[in-house]
Structures are given as structure tokens and as C-alpha cells.
Design a protein around this motif. Structure first.
Motif, PDB file in Angstrom:
ATOM      1  N   ARG A  31       0.483  -1.257  -0.354  1.00 41.93           N
ATOM      2  CA  ARG A  31       0.237  -0.109   0.017  1.00 41.93           C
ATOM      3  C   ARG A  31       1.414   1.279  -0.499  1.00 41.93           C
ATOM      4  NH1 ARG A  31      -4.194  -0.063   4.368  1.00 41.93           N
ATOM      5  NH2 ARG A  31      -1.853   0.954   6.037  1.00 41.93           N
ATOM      6  N   ALA A  32       2.092   1.161   0.206  1.00 35.89           N
ATOM      7  CA  ALA A  32       2.969   2.392   0.918  1.00 35.89           C
ATOM      8  C   ALA A  32       3.326   2.469  -0.947  1.00 35.89           C
ATOM      9  CB  ALA A  32       4.241   2.155   1.885  1.00 35.89           C
ATOM     10  N   GLU A  33       3.594   1.914  -1.356  1.00 37.74           N
ATOM     11  CA  GLU A  33       4.665   1.753  -2.636  1.00 37.74           C
ATOM     12  C   GLU A  33       3.638   1.790  -3.661  1.00 37.74           C
ATOM     13  OE1 GLU A  33       6.044  -2.187  -3.313  1.00 37.74           O
ATOM     14  OE2 GLU A  33       7.807  -1.801  -2.058  1.00 37.74           O
ATOM     15  N   ARG A  34       2.052   2.088  -3.455  1.00 36.05           N
ATOM     16  CA  ARG A  34       1.342   2.397  -4.401  1.00 36.05           C
ATOM     17  C   ARG A  34       1.213   3.781  -4.478  1.00 36.05           C
ATOM     18  NH1 ARG A  34      -4.101   2.978  -4.465  1.00 36.05           N
ATOM     19  NH2 ARG A  34      -5.242   2.950  -6.574  1.00 36.05           N
ATOM     20  N   HIS A  35       1.019   4.029  -2.961  1.00 32.50           N
ATOM     21  CA  HIS A  35       0.864   5.252  -2.476  1.00 32.50           C
ATOM     22  C   HIS A  35       1.881   6.411  -2.966  1.00 32.50           C
ATOM     23  CE1 HIS A  35      -3.164   5.149  -0.197  1.00 32.50           C
ATOM     24  NE2 HIS A  35      -2.795   4.962   0.397  1.00 32.50           N
ATOM     25  N   LEU A  38       1.558   6.458  -7.326  1.00 30.09           N
ATOM     26  CA  LEU A  38       0.357   8.177  -7.729  1.00 30.09           C
ATOM     27  C   LEU A  38       1.393   9.184  -7.167  1.00 30.09           C
ATOM     28  CD1 LEU A  38      -3.345   5.954  -5.601  1.00 30.09           C
ATOM     29  CD2 LEU A  38      -2.538   6.567  -8.523  1.00 30.09           C
ATOM     30  N   ALA A  39       2.003   9.350  -5.736  1.00 31.66           N
ATOM     31  CA  ALA A  39       2.368  10.394  -5.590  1.00 31.66           C
ATOM     32  C   ALA A  39       3.123  11.080  -7.016  1.00 31.66           C
ATOM     33  CB  ALA A  39       2.432  10.468  -4.237  1.00 31.66           C
ATOM     34  N   PHE A  40       4.114   9.846  -6.857  1.00 31.54           N
ATOM     35  CA  PHE A  40       5.152  10.188  -8.091  1.00 31.54           C
ATOM     36  C   PHE A  40       3.831  10.942 -10.291  1.00 31.54           C
ATOM     37  CE2 PHE A  40       8.660   7.720  -6.169  1.00 31.54           C
ATOM     38  CZ  PHE A  40       9.118   9.530  -5.845  1.00 31.54           C
ATOM     39  N   ARG A  41       3.289  10.461  -9.649  1.00 33.93           N
ATOM     40  CA  ARG A  41       1.909  10.346 -11.035  1.00 33.93           C
ATOM     41  C   ARG A  41       2.358  11.524 -11.177  1.00 33.93           C
ATOM     42  NH1 ARG A  41      -0.688   4.737 -11.141  1.00 33.93           N
ATOM     43  NH2 ARG A  41       1.622   2.851 -12.081  1.00 33.93           N
ATOM     44  N   GLU A  42       1.092  11.490  -9.931  1.00 39.40           N
ATOM     45  CA  GLU A  42       0.932  13.184 -10.142  1.00 39.40           C
ATOM     46  C   GLU A  42       1.848  14.465  -9.944  1.00 39.40           C
ATOM     47  OE1 GLU A  42      -1.035  13.864  -6.430  1.00 39.40           O
ATOM     48  OE2 GLU A  42      -2.349  11.874  -6.661  1.00 39.40           O
ATOM     49  N   ASP A  60      13.967  14.393 -12.644  1.00 37.88           N
ATOM     50  CA  ASP A  60      14.156  14.030 -10.421  1.00 37.88           C
ATOM     51  C   ASP A  60      12.984  12.777 -10.812  1.00 37.88           C
ATOM     52  OD1 ASP A  60      16.478  15.369 -10.823  1.00 37.88           O
ATOM     53  OD2 ASP A  60      15.798  17.099  -9.907  1.00 37.88           O
ATOM     54  N   VAL A  61      12.122  13.257 -11.463  1.00 37.40           N
ATOM     55  CA  VAL A  61      10.803  12.886 -10.851  1.00 37.40           C
ATOM     56  C   VAL A  61      11.058  10.951 -11.480  1.00 37.40           C
ATOM     57  CG1 VAL A  61       8.226  12.288 -10.456  1.00 37.40           C
ATOM     58  CG2 VAL A  61       9.354  14.441  -9.785  1.00 37.40           C
ATOM     59  N   LEU A  62      11.221  11.309 -12.589  1.00 35.58           N
ATOM     60  CA  LEU A  62      10.947   9.891 -13.391  1.00 35.58           C
ATOM     61  C   LEU A  62      12.042   8.859 -12.955  1.00 35.58           C
ATOM     62  CD1 LEU A  62      10.704  11.404 -17.334  1.00 35.58           C
ATOM     63  CD2 LEU A  62       9.520   9.878 -15.957  1.00 35.58           C
ATOM     64  N   GLU A  63      13.790   9.337 -12.737  1.00 33.15           N
ATOM     65  CA  GLU A  63      14.712   8.877 -11.911  1.00 33.15           C
ATOM     66  C   GLU A  63      13.903   8.075 -10.421  1.00 33.15           C
ATOM     67  OE1 GLU A  63      17.808  11.679 -12.161  1.00 33.15           O
ATOM     68  OE2 GLU A  63      18.795  11.532 -13.539  1.00 33.15           O
ATOM     69  N   ALA A  64      13.596   9.279 -10.071  1.00 32.91           N
ATOM     70  CA  ALA A  64      13.346   8.520  -8.422  1.00 32.91           C
ATOM     71  C   ALA A  64      11.873   7.085  -8.678  1.00 32.91           C
ATOM     72  CB  ALA A  64      12.408  10.203  -7.559  1.00 32.91           C
ATOM     73  N   MET A  65      11.111   7.463  -9.853  1.00 28.83           N
ATOM     74  CA  MET A  65       9.832   6.496  -9.793  1.00 28.83           C
ATOM     75  C   MET A  65      10.614   5.562 -10.380  1.00 28.83           C
ATOM     76  SD  MET A  65       7.471   8.382 -11.659  1.00 28.83           S
ATOM     77  CE  MET A  65       6.210   7.289 -11.962  1.00 28.83           C
ATOM     78  N   GLY A  66      12.357   5.171 -11.239  1.00 31.61           N
ATOM     79  CA  GLY A  66      13.244   4.131 -11.500  1.00 31.61           C
ATOM     80  C   GLY A  66      13.829   3.994 -10.272  1.00 31.61           C
ATOM     81  N   ALA A  67      14.061   4.332  -8.695  1.00 33.28           N
ATOM     82  CA  ALA A  67      14.881   4.279  -8.264  1.00 33.28           C
ATOM     83  C   ALA A  67      13.841   2.941  -7.101  1.00 33.28           C
ATOM     84  CB  ALA A  67      15.010   5.083  -7.269  1.00 33.28           C
ATOM     85  N   SER A  68      14.585   2.118  -5.986  1.00 30.76           N
ATOM     86  CA  SER A  68      13.865   1.673  -5.334  1.00 30.76           C
ATOM     87  C   SER A  68      13.131   2.062  -4.019  1.00 30.76           C
ATOM     88  CB  SER A  68      14.851   0.433  -4.508  1.00 30.76           C
ATOM     89  OG  SER A  68      15.151   1.049  -3.838  1.00 30.76           O
ATOM     90  N   PRO A  70      12.688   2.790  -1.160  1.00 26.35           N
ATOM     91  CA  PRO A  70      13.543   3.488   0.172  1.00 26.35           C
ATOM     92  C   PRO A  70      14.501   5.132  -0.961  1.00 26.35           C
ATOM     93  CG  PRO A  70      14.008   1.341  -0.178  1.00 26.35           C
ATOM     94  CD  PRO A  70      13.318   1.283  -1.396  1.00 26.35           C
ATOM     95  N   GLN A  71      14.608   4.124  -1.695  1.00 28.00           N
ATOM     96  CA  GLN A  71      15.673   4.679  -2.112  1.00 28.00           C
ATOM     97  C   GLN A  71      14.774   6.449  -2.973  1.00 28.00           C
ATOM     98  OE1 GLN A  71      18.755   5.040  -1.381  1.00 28.00           O
ATOM     99  NE2 GLN A  71      18.588   3.505  -0.262  1.00 28.00           N
ATOM    100  N   ALA A  72      14.187   6.208  -3.487  1.00 31.37           N
ATOM    101  CA  ALA A  72      13.503   7.538  -4.284  1.00 31.37           C
ATOM    102  C   ALA A  72      12.879   8.583  -3.563  1.00 31.37           C
ATOM    103  CB  ALA A  72      11.334   6.813  -4.877  1.00 31.37           C
ATOM    104  N   GLY A  73      12.673   9.158  -1.973  1.00 32.99           N
ATOM    105  CA  GLY A  73      12.847  10.451  -1.522  1.00 32.99           C
ATOM    106  C   GLY A  73      14.203  10.009  -1.016  1.00 32.99           C
ATOM    107  N   LEU A  74      14.716  10.078  -0.723  1.00 34.31           N
ATOM    108  CA  LEU A  74      16.361   9.733  -0.806  1.00 34.31           C
ATOM    109  C   LEU A  74      16.362  11.068  -2.075  1.00 34.31           C
ATOM    110  CD1 LEU A  74      17.863   7.128   0.975  1.00 34.31           C
ATOM    111  CD2 LEU A  74      17.328   9.275   1.905  1.00 34.31           C
ATOM    112  N   HIS A  75      16.766   9.802  -3.173  1.00 37.27           N
ATOM    113  CA  HIS A  75      16.897  10.471  -4.470  1.00 37.27           C
ATOM    114  C   HIS A  75      16.317  11.751  -4.660  1.00 37.27           C
ATOM    115  CE1 HIS A  75      18.123  11.256  -8.534  1.00 37.27           C
ATOM    116  NE2 HIS A  75      16.726  11.397  -8.403  1.00 37.27           N
TER     117      HIS A  75
END
Length: 93
Positions: A31-35, A38-42, A60-68, A70-75
Motif C-alpha cells: 500500500r505504501a509503495e502504491r501511494h 500515485l504521488a509520483f504520477r501526480e 528527477d521525478v522519473l529517476e525517482a520512479m525508477g529507484a527502489s 526507500p531510495q526514491a525519496g532520498l533521491h
């Protein structure tokens, strides 16, 4: 035989013996990964000015979407910090 420091716990000790708890944790993780997706798509729907206000680019958002997960937010945090440092004239990154 492996020796552990007193402050270390073996991975087996961290696993739950209750299968219901394991399923609930797995569902919460999904559920957290789905949220997050969705936030990245928005964020991808934001216009360039709004992303720039956030200190991000569409790339930056596209790269974060490709990251795992936990790493997406850090990116995104690193990218924002870098851009703010450059904007403030402190480009020590």
C-alpha cells in the motif's frame, strides 16, 4: 559457526513467527509503495514552474520512479538540496 556482536541481531530473530503479522506488514508495504507511485504520477502532471518551485525537474521525478522505494525519496531530497545549494551560491556538493 558465526559470531555476533552483542548489539547485532540475526536476521532470523527479526522475522515474525506470526504469519498474520507478516501478511499485514507485506500488505502495508504494498500500500505504501502504491501511494508513492500515485504521488509520483501526480508530480509528473505538475507544470514546470511548480516543479521548479519544489526544486525538482520532471527528469528527477522519473529517476525517482525508477529507484527502489526507500531510495526514491532520498533521491528527490538530494536533488532538491543540490539545487537549493546552487541557488544560494553554496555549490559544495
Amino acid at each position: 559457526m558465526a559470531y555476533l556482536l552483542s548489539s547485532e541481531r540475526p536476521a532470523v530473530a527479526a522475522a515474525s513467527r506470526n504469519p498474520l503479522l507478516a501478511i499485514l506488514r507485506w500488505a502495508a508495504k504494498l500500500r505504501a509503495e502504491r501511494h508513492q507511485r500515485l504521488a509520483f504520477r501526480e508530480m509528473l502532471e505538475f507544470d514546470e514552474a511548480r516543479l521548479e518551485d519544489l526544486g525538482l525537474t520532471r527528469n528527477d521525478v522519473l529517476e525517482a520512479m525508477g529507484a527502489s522505494a526507500p531510495q526514491a525519496g532520498l533521491h528527490l531530497q538530494r536533488r532538491r538540496a543540490l539545487r537549493s545549494a546552487i541557488w544560494l551560491g553554496r555549490s559544495s556538493f
